[in-house]
Design a protein around this motif. Structure first.
Motif, PDB file in Angstrom:
ATOM      1  N   GLN A  54       2.075  11.484  -0.654  1.00 18.64           N
ATOM      2  CA  GLN A  54       2.760  12.527   0.101  1.00 18.64           C
ATOM      3  C   GLN A  54       3.998  13.010  -0.648  1.00 18.64           C
ATOM      4  O   GLN A  54       4.225  14.224  -0.790  1.00 18.64           O
ATOM      5  CB  GLN A  54       3.146  11.977   1.480  1.00 18.64           C
ATOM      6  CG  GLN A  54       3.740  12.985   2.430  1.00 18.64           C
ATOM      7  CD  GLN A  54       4.033  12.351   3.791  1.00 18.64           C
ATOM      8  OE1 GLN A  54       4.013  11.127   3.951  1.00 18.64           O
ATOM      9  NE2 GLN A  54       4.303  13.175   4.787  1.00 18.64           N
ATOM     10  N   ASP A  64       2.148   7.409   1.699  1.00 20.20           N
ATOM     11  CA  ASP A  64       3.431   8.086   1.540  1.00 20.20           C
ATOM     12  C   ASP A  64       3.792   8.376   0.088  1.00 20.20           C
ATOM     13  O   ASP A  64       4.472   9.373  -0.208  1.00 20.20           O
ATOM     14  CB  ASP A  64       4.543   7.303   2.233  1.00 20.20           C
ATOM     15  CG  ASP A  64       4.656   5.864   1.751  1.00 20.20           C
ATOM     16  OD1 ASP A  64       3.778   5.410   0.991  1.00 20.20           O
ATOM     17  OD2 ASP A  64       5.626   5.183   2.143  1.00 20.20           O
ATOM     18  N   ILE A  75      -3.024  14.317   3.788  1.00 19.55           N
ATOM     19  CA  ILE A  75      -2.215  13.158   4.167  1.00 19.55           C
ATOM     20  C   ILE A  75      -2.018  13.211   5.677  1.00 19.55           C
ATOM     21  O   ILE A  75      -1.562  14.235   6.203  1.00 19.55           O
ATOM     22  CB  ILE A  75      -0.823  13.155   3.496  1.00 19.55           C
ATOM     23  CG1 ILE A  75      -0.932  13.280   1.976  1.00 19.55           C
ATOM     24  CG2 ILE A  75      -0.065  11.889   3.900  1.00 19.55           C
ATOM     25  CD1 ILE A  75      -1.430  12.065   1.268  1.00 19.55           C
ATOM     26  N   GLY A 115       3.393   9.419   6.076  1.00 19.35           N
ATOM     27  CA  GLY A 115       2.002   9.427   5.638  1.00 19.35           C
ATOM     28  C   GLY A 115       1.417   8.035   5.583  1.00 19.35           C
ATOM     29  O   GLY A 115       1.951   7.155   4.897  1.00 19.35           O
ATOM     30  N   SER A 124      -1.256  16.841   6.915  1.00 24.45           N
ATOM     31  CA  SER A 124      -0.807  17.814   5.921  1.00 24.45           C
ATOM     32  C   SER A 124      -1.954  18.127   4.965  1.00 24.45           C
ATOM     33  O   SER A 124      -2.728  17.237   4.604  1.00 24.45           O
ATOM     34  CB  SER A 124       0.380  17.277   5.124  1.00 24.45           C
ATOM     35  OG  SER A 124       1.500  17.049   5.947  1.00 24.45           O
TER      36      SER A 124
END
Length: 451
Positions: free
Chosen positions: A38, A35, A336, A356, A329
């Motif tokens: 991300q 994350d 991610i 993520g 993504s």
């Protein structure tokens, strides 16, 4: 027959290689990327460059036995409505990280069965996305449609929100084949769905078929293709069934003795492709077809065809932002993936964290090899000059792989200073040839078969 024997010797029926909808592929992703990466990638986006948005709806009322997607069954709307609430929370977490002025060029809803959503949830979800991502003038909104799980009210709601491309899963129209994969979908129900979509103003229609399913024969496949052509689709995808019961336990419900053998699979794919060609469709890459003038056909003809998690696309947006459990993504710096399991995804988002959970940071060599693989998958041609111009001396590291390909595939490929080309006779081996450029080999991963 000799050509098939040669393909067999070169591994067409035995090799298990990625479909290369990404490079590196998802099994390479690690929890070291998550994350925080991300958030960094979201903040670094260029507001002047539109992005694509993907939303994953993992729910189905029926779990088709052939499917290996991340889905879960439900007979009530309660978990679906709760999940939509989590998607709204995820969108709110992402919104403040985005640069002002960022717009959405594409949106795709996949699953699962997005059309499990009733109209009220369709409107609610679409409006939540649009509040975060304003659309571009040429915005495209596509949705995966299950004809047995949609009605005029749902289609009207999707059309009101801007859906202009529908993707219909068909697989096969033969009743015995449908029964053997747990997906009964009569032709007349599918035709009624298509008519409703056209009446609602949906301008483009995709249809997905699968070869290699249990009980498929040349006669049944030919009949299915004839019926599909009466639906007048703009694009077609013809996927090989991936029998991976170690990944998808529901596939254990399929009797392996009823699956066509290697050569029968190859013949079924060729038969369908011939029918599509005779009907005027242009072949796109290894498994897609499109009408002349369709955006996908134009992209292939002009060298702008790309490949992403939905397969071949004319989407020019360099960034794909995924929402929902397991969605991936694609950013400039890498990939991610959200927490794959729905409970883990919900726990992250409800805890106020980006979803993520794993990913991969791209090195310059990854970018080069990924582009080389995409060139072969999309154009059957690796532009050596183009790679050298973009990546400089690093492109020379592919020379050993090129030598290996020439030694292994002989007159099925052609190499000169400017390009490596997979000749027409060698194109059934495209995934295997592309895998020669794959520098990542995760242990214990069993990909789908190459044929």
């Amino acid at each position: 027959m000799k050509q098939i024997d040669r393909f067999q010797a070169l591994g067409l029926f035995d090799s298990r290689v990625p479909r290369y909808t990404s490079y590196p592929t998802a099994p390479v992703f690690t929890a070291a990327v998550g994350d925080a990466d991300q958030a960094h990638e979201l903040q670094a986006l260029d507001p002047d460059v539109p992005v694509s948005v993907y939303l994953h709806i993992p729910f189905c009322e029926r779990l088709c036995w052939f499917c290996a997607c991340r889905t879960q069954g439900t007979q009530t709307l309660s978990p679906v409505e709760s999940y939509i609430g989590t998607l709204e929370q995820e969108l709110k977490l992402v919104a403040p990280l985005l640069p002002k002025g960022l717009r959405m060029g594409r949106m795709h809803w996949g699953g699962g069965t997005p059309t499990i959503l009733p109209p009220v949830l369709i409107h609610r979800l679409a409006q939540a996305v649009k509040a975060v991502f304003p659309q571009t003038a040429d915005w495209e909104f596509s949705v995966e449609i299950d004809p047995t799980m949609v009605d005029c009210d749902k289609i009207a709601a999707l059309a009101e929100e801007g859906m202009n491309r529908a993707s219909i899963g068909i697989q096969d129209f033969d009743p015995l084949v449908q029964q053997s994969i747990g997906r009964e979908q009569p032709y007349d129900v599918t035709m009624a769905c298509v008519e409703d979509l056209r009446a609602a103003g949906v301008s483009s229609l995709n249809a997905d078929l699968v070869y290699g399913l249990p009980h498929q024969t040349p006669e049944r496949m030919a009949d299915t293709v004839e019926k599909v052509l009466t639906l007048d689709p703009d694009r077609l995808a013809l996927f090989g069934y991936a029998h991976v019961p170690w990944v998808s336990k529901r596939q254990k419900l399929i009797n392996e003795k009823t699956l066509p053998d290697d050569r029968a699979r190859y013949y079924l794919a060729g038969l369908a492709a011939e029918q599509f060609h005779a009907a005027g469709f242009a072949a796109i890459g290894i498994d897609h077809f499109a009408k002349p003038g369709d955006g996908l056909e134009a992209a292939a003809r002009t060298g702008h065809l790309r490949r992403n998690f939905q397969g071949y696309t004319d989407d020019s947006c360099p960034t794909l932002i995924g929402f929902g459990a397991s969605s991936i993504s694609r950013f400039a710096g890498g990939y991610i993936q959200n927490a794959p399991a729905t409970p883990a995804y919900v726990q992250r988002v409800e805890g106020g964290h980006l979803a993520g959970a794993r990913g991969h940071v791209m090195s310059e060599e990854d970018l080069m090899r990924g582009r080389a693989i995409e060139m072969l998958m999309c154009e059957f041609r690796l532009n050596r000059a183009g790679l050298k111009q973009r990546f400089g001396t690093l492109a020379a590291t592919l020379d050993a792989d090129l030598a290996q390909i020439i030694a292994g595939f002989g007159d099925l490929v052609q190499l000169d200073e400017g390009a490596l080309e997979i000749l027409p006779d060698g194109r059934p081996l495209t995934r295997i040839i592309a895998s020669c450029f794959d520098a990542h080999a995760p242990e214990g991963v069993r990909y789908s078969r190459a044929s």
